[in-house]
Enzyme design. Structure first.
Site, PDB file in Angstrom:
ATOM      1  N   ASP A   1     -18.471 -19.585  16.413  1.00 39.80           N
ATOM      2  CA  ASP A   1     -17.555 -18.134  16.383  1.00 39.80           C
ATOM      3  C   ASP A   1     -18.510 -17.011  15.704  1.00 39.80           C
ATOM      4  OD1 ASP A   1     -15.588 -16.453  16.793  1.00 39.80           O
ATOM      5  OD2 ASP A   1     -14.109 -17.461  14.903  1.00 39.80           O
TER       6      ASP A   1
ATOM      7  N   ARG B   1     -17.583  -2.126  10.055  1.00 38.22           N
ATOM      8  CA  ARG B   1     -17.573  -1.930  10.868  1.00 38.22           C
ATOM      9  C   ARG B   1     -16.928  -0.854  10.698  1.00 38.22           C
ATOM     10  NH1 ARG B   1     -14.806  -8.201  11.442  1.00 38.22           N
ATOM     11  NH2 ARG B   1     -13.285  -6.712  12.476  1.00 38.22           N
TER      12      ARG B   1
ATOM     13  N   THR C   1     -19.065 -14.576  20.575  1.00 35.53           N
ATOM     14  CA  THR C   1     -18.058 -13.598  19.177  1.00 35.53           C
ATOM     15  C   THR C   1     -17.385 -12.357  20.258  1.00 35.53           C
ATOM     16  OG1 THR C   1     -17.715 -11.556  17.599  1.00 35.53           O
ATOM     17  CG2 THR C   1     -20.316 -11.779  18.923  1.00 35.53           C
ATOM     18  N   GLY C   2     -16.397 -12.239  19.531  1.00 40.76           N
ATOM     19  CA  GLY C   2     -15.814 -10.911  20.457  1.00 40.76           C
ATOM     20  C   GLY C   2     -15.907  -9.743  19.965  1.00 40.76           C
TER      21      GLY C   2
ATOM     22  N   LYS D   1     -16.833 -18.496  26.679  1.00 47.05           N
ATOM     23  CA  LYS D   1     -16.788 -18.831  25.021  1.00 47.05           C
ATOM     24  C   LYS D   1     -17.103 -20.460  25.836  1.00 47.05           C
ATOM     25  CE  LYS D   1     -15.579 -16.696  21.077  1.00 47.05           C
ATOM     26  NZ  LYS D   1     -14.775 -16.963  19.803  1.00 47.05           N
TER      27      LYS D   1
ATOM     28  N   ASP E   1     -11.206 -19.999  20.199  1.00 45.22           N
ATOM     29  CA  ASP E   1     -11.925 -20.686  19.670  1.00 45.22           C
ATOM     30  C   ASP E   1     -11.822 -22.059  20.433  1.00 45.22           C
ATOM     31  OD1 ASP E   1     -13.607 -18.574  18.658  1.00 45.22           O
ATOM     32  OD2 ASP E   1     -12.114 -19.522  17.145  1.00 45.22           O
TER      33      ASP E   1
END
Lengths: 372, 1191
Positions: free
Chosen positions: B400, B602, B682-683, B801, B825
């Protein structure tokens, strides 16, 4: 080489910053930080041998150097042992015991006798041991081996009257318990061997055969005991039992000497110590050394008088009489000496081969860098 | 108990019809009893005093090994077959059973104790109009119970009323999910009105219809019917068993699920049982061994038949046959006799030893100080003790990103306000400076409410604030108003923010330092201090965040009466809703956004608009209507939000740094050196993920190519994947070569690894992944992905995932490891062979479902390269040695059979057979497999290549096993024939017998024991004092026991059991016996030494090289220099970050702020995961991005 235990300061890995700034920097009682013991951190001091040329090659040479002399010593010792073997089964028609082997059956009442002549080329010094040897006789067969009752043989009275089930089918006969019971006892070797020296002038001299001291001390004194303890009147002790089916005599009639009668008869004890392999020899008699001057068995002609009781022909067994001297390493057996010499030589040779290989390839490989 | 019942086919427990819907009425025990719902008594223990023995034995004999030994025991009781005394099997079997039974019993006793303790807890129950203290176990569905502060919730309750305003209760759910923060629940107003009025509560006769018992902690649906009114019930009204009441004086609840039907209990004991690949191999080998055993027995049985026919029939004079046994029947019996004798090829103690070794190696993980994280006081933890050696075989790591690779700590780094970028520091020449610890920080001392921990380096922004530029003020005002953070002010000026997402916390803190201090909030107001002036804004609406909207807005009325909407959200989303007049500003801001994203930051875009009062009133009424409807509520609200969030005016953008965890790039580098492939799932948005990929050193500038798969149709995805593959390997076939894994199971296929030149990276976004994971494309995806060194999947859902992990598991015969920290996860952690949980700031869900857990990603390196490698090495050494020693032991019997008429006579003493595995050889081999290490941990880390033998199954495989068998074969030949030849026709040195069976047995067993000890010494590469002690101790014990058992005393006491009296004394004093022992052991070991030496000389393995190097170095390693600064690529990528759980707006507006303590974290994500995964399975085409809930 001892693994050096490295600095405990580096315990928390390369990121010592985090370790120093953590709460565990102070002596906190509640910290879950694992103990810093060599065991828990898998840092126990240890010796880590690896197979390097420096250790392996000398080892091979040293083993070679040690084994070859041992082997030679063993081989020489074994070769110095005098051994004489005569097969008296009587398979060939020419054999003196041929008639006996042909006519013999368990039921015959008259014992068959035959005499085998032989001559010793060399004198036997020191004590000479007389063995009987049997071949193709499966004394190590599972059903055979277990067909005995140790309690009975140890003098247990209850077992005497009621032998173990393992003894079947030689447990009882005519509703009487058999003593000693079982297949081993039943098949007791019962040939009688007598040895005569034939003087050059033709007189037969019987060679005295000692029949005591042929069994293990532990067997004679611990494992085998007559029931009734010190009661030497074995006829009374064994009352109510019967002899094994194949036997001619009762167990208490094996010998006249009370010390060597009943279950503690040494011939019987020797037989009861079952052999590991289907070909075996068992100590029969000892020919004691007379004096230092004359050999125990001088060279010359001998006759072996056999009372032929024991049938082996049906299963292609063989009966032998063996005369042998002994050494510090026991009886004659060249194998061990040869094996040691061979292994020693192979070691030495391997050492040389490995040395060459090491010189040719080893250095190159070991010094090669490890690709990263 | 069930298993017993079903086993006998008498399922006497009446199968209750599956509950479709639960129906109950408060205070009506009679009605509720008629449904036969479970009472609140729980029983987790399996046994009681009387059932323990039969049940436990039954369970133990279900294990194949134990059952096999029971079968042997039965064989041994049959006299005609019995070749060994019963005790040879009984002693080991009883020992094994006893150890297991004691363990089970103590476990069960503890469970009983806790059961009893829990069942006897007291709780106040409302019975016939009064409160009575009753035991928990007497509580029934439909009862109303009163809970007090800090008490455990006794059952799953419908919250009726509470002491707190608005009928709120605060609970801690540590026992359920490990999260220690408080959560809030609220009762329905209609029930809340009853308060603590006993009469009203006693008269309460509401009826509940709800879902049947299930294990979903985050979801509840039902209705309450009370006074002919229906009220919807959801998870907000439910208190689950296992929670603790906090900060709430009292509350009343209606029991809905009790005892075993509570969600807590429904969640218990459903862990899937993972087994290692060595376990699977062992199963195959055990089958093979059974076949081999049958083969050997058949050979010997045929031999026996021939012998009986040829020799036995004429040997009957001395050895009569039992009645009715002829040669062929004898052969049949012999077959079984040899099954008994040769049973040691299937070792009973193997399984026990394997468990002990794994347990020991797990403890080492727990004890490792280098995997202990002092900052959070977390040691590493091996939560499963059965998977250790698989840690040494990992080939794929699925990681993750957030919280695993990154710290999940956000810092406000940069911003762009109306076209001007702030945050960089320039020198006088106008060059941008690198920001380090020494760079001067902005002084916020003018602001008494500033957070001292906040640091910012660009002074121009402060200047701008001080100059009262309206955009700048608006910018920070937005940050101070538009969020769901809770403020806590324990003492004047000391503010503490409880942020649901770290991003928001960082933003609000930034605003606070720049003079827009968010101070407190009520459901209707937000109080902020604007440049020293306290202002209270009326909060009119929160347009909450969700996965689709990717933005949140607030509508506030300033003290001056101005209505404004403030919105922050993802760039793409917000840009679509901007007023056309902003287009110029948009371009500049986009440029800034790209810059920010290029640095791995971000970003969020901020916008606002002023609202017309009339329009808003009208909108507000519609909003109220929509929010109270029951049907399509969400859709209707979405429409309304969409309507008002348009024509926004752009304010600027923020950039937040998502800090990497310590040592992540280094760890990844080490792992990739160890030939472990790391896939990041990853999201996050593609750009962010890609960025992290670069900063983690997974993607590198030097890479030949980085493929990006982002297509919208299956065909395009296929095309892109194929193009990527062709580019990497132009000659690769279109049709994958598939290797059938086994002959037996046709289903399992395997794709071979394809090697390519050069390093490639693959980035695939969730959209494409959804197509690529389809059956038709999955092989294409896997082939392409496995050619690449790095694979990054972004925007993946938790289900995807797991799907990716399953895909690799399905086609690659490789061991996979998944590492993550969040609830999203969990699916991946459960799917992978090994799941690792990061015990970080998130909840404990990942850790709870993981097999191993630790606090920092970098510990993975140590877990795999050190512990995993050692565990694997030890386990393999153990297995090889164990098989060697048992096969050698057994094969001697086989050779002896040819010399004893195939009569199933044993070579060794029966007692030796009994204790060989349990006493003489047990501890030395355990010592080796607990302490052995080829090189120490530092070298293991220094040379990650040492890891690769594990991935290739080098140390224990079918080939290795076959080699073991050959080796044993050789040893057993030596061990039988050397003593045979040495003892042939030999006598003692006093002329007496020594070639007898007992002496031979003693000689053979002594040779065997010494040989296996020497062999163990040769296999051990790490000789600690313990190893020495065990080895020498074992030999000493052997001689001690042998002399004892062969002593006069033992014989006189147990005549029948110890017939070997005197053998040791008479035979071990013979020189030729010792010479034979020496020769035998040397001859067994020499070829092994020569062979190993030759291997080292001619084709040294990496291990040999490293060990040689260690030997040469003889000093500690130079400190490894890992601290190389990794440079970052500054290409332009836009980023998106919004870490939020849905549903917080409601919480804030409904006024459920906490009195004290922390705000709960969102618990809505799991439900959305599950819903989404369901939807995705049905319609794979309809992919919707779901946010990475762990952020």
């Amino acid at each position: 080489m001892m693994a050096s235990s490295y600095n405990a300061k580096e315990e928390d890995g390369h990121h010592s910053v985090s370790a120093a700034s953590g709460p565990s920097a102070g002596p906190s009682a509640k910290s879950k930080k694992p103990d810093n013991t060599a065991f828990k951190q898998q840092r126990l001091p240890a010796w880590q041998p690896i197979l390097t040329a420096g250790t392996v090659l000398p080892a091979f040479f040293i083993i070679g150097l040690i084994f070859i002399p041992i082997g030679i010593g063993l081989f020489v010792t074994s070769n110095n042992i005098r051994e004489f073997e005569v097969d008296y089964t009587g398979v060939d028609a020419s054999s003196p015991c041929f008639t006996c082997s042909q006519t013999y059956s368990w039921n015959s009442s008259i014992p068959c006798k035959c005499a085998v002549s032989f001559s010793l080329e060399q004198p036997f010094e020191s004590n000479v041991f007389m063995y009987y040897g049997l071949s193709n006789f499966y004394q190590n067969h599972r059903r055979y081996v277990k067909s005995r009752d140790d309690s009975q043989l140890n003098g247990d009275k209850a077992s005497l009257r009621n032998p173990s089930k393992e003894c079947e089918p030689y447990r009882s006969h005519d509703n009487k318990p058999i003593a000693p019971c079982g297949a081993i006892a039943n098949s007791l070797f019962n040939d009688t061997l007598e040895l005569f020296y034939i003087d050059p002038n033709g007189t037969r001299t019987q060679i005295p055969l000692v029949k005591k001291g042929i069994a293990w001390w532990t067997d004679k004194h611990v494992k085998f005991r007559n029931p009734g303890g010190n009661n030497f009147n074995l006829t009374v002790v064994f009352q109510g039992t019967t002899k094994p089916v194949n036997w001619r005599k009762y167990v208490y009639e094996l010998d006249t000497d009370p010390e060597n009668n009943g279950f503690v008869n040494e011939d019987f004890i020797v037989w009861m110590r079952t052999a590991a392999l289907p070909t075996f020899r068992k100590l029969y008699r000892i020919i004691q050394k007379k004096s230092n001057m004359t050999p125990t068995l001088p060279r010359g002609n001998y006759t072996l008088d056999v009372t032929y009781n024991y049938p082996v022909r049906s299963f292609e067994g063989r009966k032998r009489m063996i005369l042998s001297t002994i050494s510090w390493m026991g009886g004659k057996n060249p194998f061990l000496g040869i094996a040691y010499i061979t292994v020693g030589s192979v070691c030495f040779f391997l050492g040389v081969v490995l040395l060459i290989i090491h010189h040719k390839y080893g250095n190159r490989n070991n010094s090669a860098d490890i690709p990263n | 108990m069930d298993s017993v019942m079903s086993f006998f086919g008498l399922d006497c427990t009446k199968k209750k019809e599956k509950e479709e819907e639960r129906h109950l009425r408060a205070n009506d025990r009679e009605l509720n009893l008629s449904y036969k719902y479970a009472t609140n008594a729980i029983k987790t223990s399996k046994y009681n005093l009387f059932t323990f023995l039969p049940l436990n034995l039954f369970e133990q004999f279900q294990r194949i090994a134990n059952a096999y030994f029971l079968f042997l025991l039965i064989l041994q009781v049959i006299p005609a077959i019995s070749s060994l005394s019963w005790f040879t099997t009984v002693v080991p079997l009883v020992l094994v059973l006893l150890v297991t039974a004691v363990k089970d019993a103590s476990d069960d006793f503890n469970r009983r104790k806790t059961d009893r303790q829990v069942n006897n807890r007291r709780v106040s129950v409302l019975v016939s109009g009064e409160l009575r203290s009753e035991k928990w176990m007497d509580v029934q569905v439909g009862d109303i119970i009163k809970l007090e502060n800090n008490k455990f919730v006794a059952a799953d309750l419908l919250l009726l009323s509470s002491s707190e305003p608005l009928n709120l209760v605060y609970i801690e759910t540590a026992e359920l999910d490990g999260e220690t923060n408080l959560k809030v629940k609220q009762a329905l107003t209609v029930t809340g009105e009853m308060g603590d009025c006993i009469e009203k509560l006693a008269a309460f006769n509401g009826e509940v219809h709800c879902e049947p018992p299930n294990n979903r902690l985050d979801k509840f649906t039902g209705t309450l019917t009370f006074r002919d009114q229906k009220y919807a019930l959801d998870n907000e009204r439910i208190l689950l068993r296992g929670c603790t009441l906090r900060n709430t004086e009292w509350c009343f609840g209606l029991v809905i699920f009790a005892g075993p039907e509570t969600k807590l209990m429904q969640n218990c004991g459903k862990t899937t049982f993972k087994r290692t690949s060595i376990d699977h191999l062992m199963n195959v080998l055990v089958l093979f061994i059974f076949g081999f055993l049958a083969f050997m027995c058949t050979v010997l049985a045929i031999g026996n038949g021939i012998w009986e026919f040829q020799e036995g029939s004429v040997f009957t004079a001395f050895l009569p046959r039992p009645d009715g046994v002829d040669a062929s029947f004898s052969a049949f019996l012999t077959f079984w006799s040899y099954v008994i004798i040769l049973n040691t090829v299937v070792p009973i103690s193997l399984y026990v030893s394997v468990e002990i070794i794994r347990l020991g190696n797990s403890f080492y993980i727990d004890w490792d100080r280098k995997m202990y994280y002092p900052r959070s006081d977390t040691p590493a933890e091996a939560r499963t003790t059965t998977l250790n050696e698989e840690l040494g075989q990992i080939k794929y790591v699925f990681s993750d990103k957030t919280g695993t690779l990154t710290q999940n700590i956000m810092t406000f780094n940069k911003c762009s306000i109306s076209g001007k970028s702030y945050g960089d520091v320039f020198n006088f020449a106008g060059q941008r400076l690198e920001i380090t610890e020494k760079t001067e920080k902005v002084d916020f001392s003018y602001n008494p409410l500033a957070d001292p921990k906040f640091s910012f380096h660009d002074h121009s922004l402060v200047e701008a604030v001080k100059l009262e530029a309206p955009e700048v003020h608006n910018f920070f005002r937005l940050l101070a108003l538009c969020h769901t953070v809770m403020a806590e002010e324990k003492e004047e000026g000391n503010l503490l923010y409880q942020a649901q997402s770290p991003d928001e916390g960082a933003l609000v803190t930034a605003a606070r330092n720049f003079g827009f201090v968010f101070r407190s909030r009520t459901p209707e107001t937000i109080t902020i201090v604007e440049m020293g002036v306290q202002k209270s804004y009326e909060l009119l609406a929160i347009l909450d965040f969700n996965n689709v909207r990717k933005r949140m807005s607030v509508i506030v009325q300033s003290p001056e009466g101005k209505l404004s909407l403030y919105c922050k959200g993802a760039d793409t989303i917000v840009y679509e809703r901007l007023h056309p007049s902003c287009s110029k500003l948009m371009d500049v801001t986009t440029e800034h956004l790209n810059e920010f994203a290029g640095e791995g930051l971000r970003t969020l875009v901020l916008a606002h608009k002023n609202l017309d009062e009339d329009y808003f009133r009208e909108w507000s009424t519609r909003h109220h209507m929509a929010s109270t409807t029951l049907e399509d509520r969400e859709e209707r609200l979405d429409e309304l939000y969409e309507e008002i969030e348009k024509d926004l005016l752009l304010l600027g953008a923020t950039a937040i740094e998502d800090k990497l965890q310590d040592g992540v790039p280094q760890t990844i580098e080490q792992l990739s050196k160890a030939n472990i492939k790391i896939w990041v799932l990853t999201g996050d948005k593609q750009e962010t993920a890609e960025n992290i990929g670069y900063s983690c050193n997974m993607l590198r500038e030097e890479m030949t190519d980085v493929f990006i798969i982002s297509a919208d149709t299956p065909q395009e995805v296929h095309e892109e994947l194929r193009n990527a593959r062709k580019k990497m390997k132009p000659e690769s076939e279109d049709e994958p070569t598939i290797i059938q894994r086994g002959i037996l199971d046709k289903k399992s296929k395997m794709l071979p690894d394809e090697t390519v030149d050069g390093e490639y990276g693959l980035v695939i976004n969730g959209h494409s992944l959804a197509y690529a994971l389809d059956k038709s494309l999955e092989q294409e995806l896997l082939r392409t992905a496995c050619m690449c060194k790095t694979v990054i999947c972004c925007r993946v859902t938790p289900l995807q995932k797991a799907q990716v992990v399953e895909l690799v598991k399905k086609y690659k015969q490789a061991v996979t490891l998944a590492i993550g920290d969040g609830a999203n996860d969990v699916s991946m952690i459960k799917a992978a062979h090994i799941g690792v949980g990061i015990s970080g700031q998130e909840g404990m869900q990942a850790v709870l479902s993981s097999d191993f857990s630790f606090a920092q990603f970098r510990y993975l390196q140590r877990l795999l390269l050190v512990h995993g490698r050692w565990s694997y090495l030890r386990m393999c050494k153990f297995l090889r040695y164990f098989f060697y020693k048992n096969f050698t032991f057994t094969f001697v019997h086989f050779w002896y059979a040819f010399f004893c008429g195939f009569s199933a006579q044993t070579v060794y003493d029966e007692w030796f057979i009994t204790v060989y595995n349990l006493v003489y050889t047990a501890l030395p081999v355990l010592g080796m497999s607990l302490f052995d290490q080829d090189v120490n941990d530092r070298w293991s880390v220094q040379f990650p290549q040492l890891y690769s033998p594990g991935q290739l199954n080098k140390y224990f495989s079918k080939t290795a096993f076959f080699k073991c068998v050959l080796h044993s074969c050789y040893s057993s030949l030596v061990l039988f024939f050397i003593p045979y030849a040495a003892m042939y026709d030999t006598v003692r040195d006093d002329g007496r017998d020594i070639a007898d069976y007992q002496s031979f047995a003693l000689l053979a067993q002594t040779c065997l024991l010494i040989t296996v000890c020497v062999q163990l010494g040769l296999d051990t590469s790490y000789w600690t004092a313990v190893n020495q002690f065990f080895l020498w101790g074992s030999l000493a014990v052997y001689f001690a026991i042998t002399f004892t058992m062969y002593s006069n005393g033992m014989y006189l006491i147990f005549t029948a059991s110890f017939p070997f009296i005197g053998t040791a004394r008479n035979s071990l004093n013979q020189p030729n016996v010792w010479l034979t022992i020496l020769l035998t052991s040397i001859l067994c070991v020499l070829p092994v030494v020569a062979y190993r030496f030759l291997l080292i000389q001619l084709c040294p393995t990496i291990n040999d090289k490293v060990r040689f190097k260690v030997r040469q170095a003889k000093v500690a390693l130079p400190p490894p220099s890992f601290r190389t600064r990794l440079r970052r690529r500054s290409s332009r990528r836009s980023g998106y970050a919004f870490s939020h759980a849905q549903g917080y707006g409601d919480l804030v507006t409904s006024g459920k702020y906490l009195q004290r303590g922390a705000i709960s974290r969102g618990r809505g994500f799991s439900s959305s995961i599950q819903q989404r995964s369901g939807a995705l399975q049905e319609m794979p085409q309809m992919y919707r991005a779901v946010k990475d809930a762990s952020q």
